[in-house]
Design a protein around this motif. Structure first.
Motif, PDB file in Angstrom:
ATOM      1  N   GLU A  68      38.954  16.342  -4.634  1.00  0.00           N
ATOM      2  CA  GLU A  68      37.651  15.644  -4.373  1.00  0.00           C
ATOM      3  C   GLU A  68      36.723  15.566  -5.373  1.00  0.00           C
ATOM      4  O   GLU A  68      36.328  14.364  -5.230  1.00  0.00           O
ATOM      5  N   LYS A  71      38.261  12.312  -6.513  1.00  0.00           N
ATOM      6  CA  LYS A  71      37.789  11.198  -5.701  1.00  0.00           C
ATOM      7  C   LYS A  71      36.372  10.757  -5.976  1.00  0.00           C
ATOM      8  O   LYS A  71      36.153   9.566  -5.849  1.00  0.00           O
ATOM      9  N   ARG A  72      35.318  11.688  -6.040  1.00  0.00           N
ATOM     10  CA  ARG A  72      34.013  11.111  -6.191  1.00  0.00           C
ATOM     11  C   ARG A  72      33.820  10.541  -7.446  1.00  0.00           C
ATOM     12  O   ARG A  72      33.290   9.400  -7.450  1.00  0.00           O
ATOM     13  N   ILE A  74      36.352   8.726  -9.247  1.00  0.00           N
ATOM     14  CA  ILE A  74      36.904   7.493  -8.919  1.00  0.00           C
ATOM     15  C   ILE A  74      36.286   6.499  -8.167  1.00  0.00           C
ATOM     16  O   ILE A  74      35.820   5.212  -8.634  1.00  0.00           O
ATOM     17  N   ASP A  75      35.315   6.870  -7.081  1.00  0.00           N
ATOM     18  CA  ASP A  75      34.652   6.081  -6.134  1.00  0.00           C
ATOM     19  C   ASP A  75      33.226   5.673  -7.308  1.00  0.00           C
ATOM     20  O   ASP A  75      32.922   4.434  -7.100  1.00  0.00           O
ATOM     21  N   THR A  76      32.721   6.672  -7.840  1.00  0.00           N
ATOM     22  CA  THR A  76      31.414   6.248  -8.632  1.00  0.00           C
ATOM     23  C   THR A  76      31.640   5.309  -9.670  1.00  0.00           C
ATOM     24  O   THR A  76      30.729   4.500  -9.921  1.00  0.00           O
ATOM     25  N   HIS A  78      34.443   3.384  -9.984  1.00  0.00           N
ATOM     26  CA  HIS A  78      35.382   2.202  -9.845  1.00  0.00           C
ATOM     27  C   HIS A  78      36.489   2.306 -10.533  1.00  0.00           C
ATOM     28  O   HIS A  78      36.874   1.278 -11.295  1.00  0.00           O
ATOM     29  N   ASP A 101      42.963   7.192  -2.235  1.00  0.00           N
ATOM     30  CA  ASP A 101      42.863   5.900  -1.816  1.00  0.00           C
ATOM     31  C   ASP A 101      42.749   4.906  -3.101  1.00  0.00           C
ATOM     32  O   ASP A 101      42.028   3.823  -3.155  1.00  0.00           O
ATOM     33  N   CYS A 102      43.827   5.004  -4.106  1.00  0.00           N
ATOM     34  CA  CYS A 102      44.020   4.139  -5.383  1.00  0.00           C
ATOM     35  C   CYS A 102      45.133   4.170  -5.705  1.00  0.00           C
ATOM     36  O   CYS A 102      46.151   4.994  -4.911  1.00  0.00           O
TER      37      CYS A 102
END
Length: 404
Positions: A68, A71-72, A74-76, A78, A101-102
């Motif tokens: 997790e 995940k955070r 990667i999302d932050t 990009h 999800d990448c």
């Protein structure tokens, strides 16, 4: 100043584990090597994640909490790619993809991608394609949508063939085609090796990026591609070399690496045959690397795996111009050693010279101590040559002073 390469390169995060079998120092070194692999592939590493575990998590490689965190990040930031420092099982790959999800890559997939980039000849490309198919087969998901429009109708309803089954069949068929193609090429290369006659054959082996191709260029006066990147050379290059009065064949082989994918060992069988059939091995080592002893152990293990560990071998400690280790004189605890303190004589008296029965220290790039290297190679090749051609001993009494 902004590095344009980093702006355009694919961003990736690296993920590794610290286990009972792999301590923090080893984990860091493996991630350093993984970062070098990423750079070689054209990407850029922007963040590392490590976790202490008894062993990699069977479902997600790392714990769900750490995943997790990844995940955070990667999302932050990009980030489009997450790369794991071990080979992921098909189940791990699917579970991780659902969370992150990448794009998910593991060490094996990354090495295969680099090999695909570096393959120049049709033979190398065929070998890489086979290794990629063998890696892909158990990991197939619904990667394609080529059967989206296949629908049942009157008289056509039934179990049929699902998309994933069709994909697997396509890949299996491709593997069969590539294996048949390689068998043909293997036979051709075996004939080529036989046609080289009874000349003594010397093979350069070693970890990737230790200067084998540079040494090959210097000794054989050829133009083999050499670059400061991992796996710069994939295709085996064989050159005729003459030292003093003895001609022999020298082969530059693909570099080894820790955690070398089993698919590559199998598909690069003919490349490794150059090592198997060699009369004498030159084990090239980057002595300036802080973990060169681990590299030696990794190469020795692969030589053992391909049944070549018992061949006559010379340890060639390369890049002595860059050696800056602080254990050259264990009795001197006061003076801090620097690169200019290390003379060739000091290296020859060090503990490294006792790592094998036959060792030599050189700098292929700066052509340092190459005459000693040539003389040693000459003596080893001469022994083999005398055994093979016992009636030509008179050649060694007088020889031309012109050397390769």
């Amino acid at each position: 100043m902004i590095d344009k390469k980093k702006v355009t390169s694919e961003k990736a995060v690296l993920i590794g584990v610290v286990t009972q079998l792999q301590d923090e120092d080893q984990s860091k070194e493996f991630l350093d090597e993984l970062e070098f692999l990423v750079n070689t592939a054209g990407g850029v590493s922007i963040k590392r994640f490590t976790q202490k575990l008894e062993k990699p998590h069977p479902k997600t490689f790392i714990g769900s909490g750490k995943l997790e965190d990844v995940k955070r990040y990667i999302d932050t930031h990009h980030v489009g790619t997450a790369i794991f420092d071990d080979e992921l099982s098909p189940a791990q790959l699917r579970n991780i993809e659902k969370v992150l999800d990448c794009k998910i890559l593991d060490r094996t997939n990354l090495i295969l991608d680099i090999f695909a980039q570096r393959a120049q000849t049709s033979y190398a490309r065929t070998q890489v394609a086979l290794a990629q198919c063998q890696y892909l087969l158990p990991r197939l998901t619904k990667l394609w949508t080529h059967l989206d429009k296949q629908k049942g109708g009157i008289g056509l309803r039934g179990p049929g063939e699902t998309e994933i089954e069709t994909d697997r069949r396509i890949v299996r068929d491709q593997i069969d085609v590539l294996k048949k193609r390689l068998k043909v090429i293997d036979k051709q290369m075996a004939i080529q090796r036989k046609n080289r006659g009874k000349m003594v054959r010397v093979a350069l082996v070693g970890y990737t990026n230790v200067g084998k191709s540079t040494l090959m260029n210097v000794i054989s006066k050829s133009d083999v591609f050499a670059e400061n990147k991992l796996f710069a050379t994939l295709d085996t290059t064989v050159r005729k070399v003459v030292v003093k009065n003895i001609p022999f064949l020298m082969a530059d082989t693909v570099g080894f690496i820790r955690k070398l994918p089993t698919q590559l060992v199998e598909s690069f069988k003919s490349t490794l045959d150059e090592v198997r059939e060699a009369d004498f091995l030159l084990h090239v080592v980057d002595v300036s690397h802080k973990n060169f002893e681990d590299h030696i152990a990794s190469v020795n293990q692969i030589l053992l795996d391909i049944k070549s560990a018992d061949k006559p071998t010379m340890m060639v400690f390369n890049m002595i111009d860059a050696y800056t280790h602080e254990t050259i004189d264990e009795d001197d605890l006061v003076t801090e050693k620097t690169a200019e303190h290390y003379t060739l004589e000091e290296l020859q008296k060090s503990w490294m010279s006792k790592m094998g029965n036959n060792c030599v220290f050189i700098s292929a790039l700066h052509k340092e101590n190459l005459e000693d290297f040539k003389s040693r190679v000459y003596e080893e090749v001469k022994k083999i040559h005398i055994q093979r051609f016992p009636y030509n001993n008179f050649l060694y009494d007088e020889y031309s002073e012109e050397e390769a």
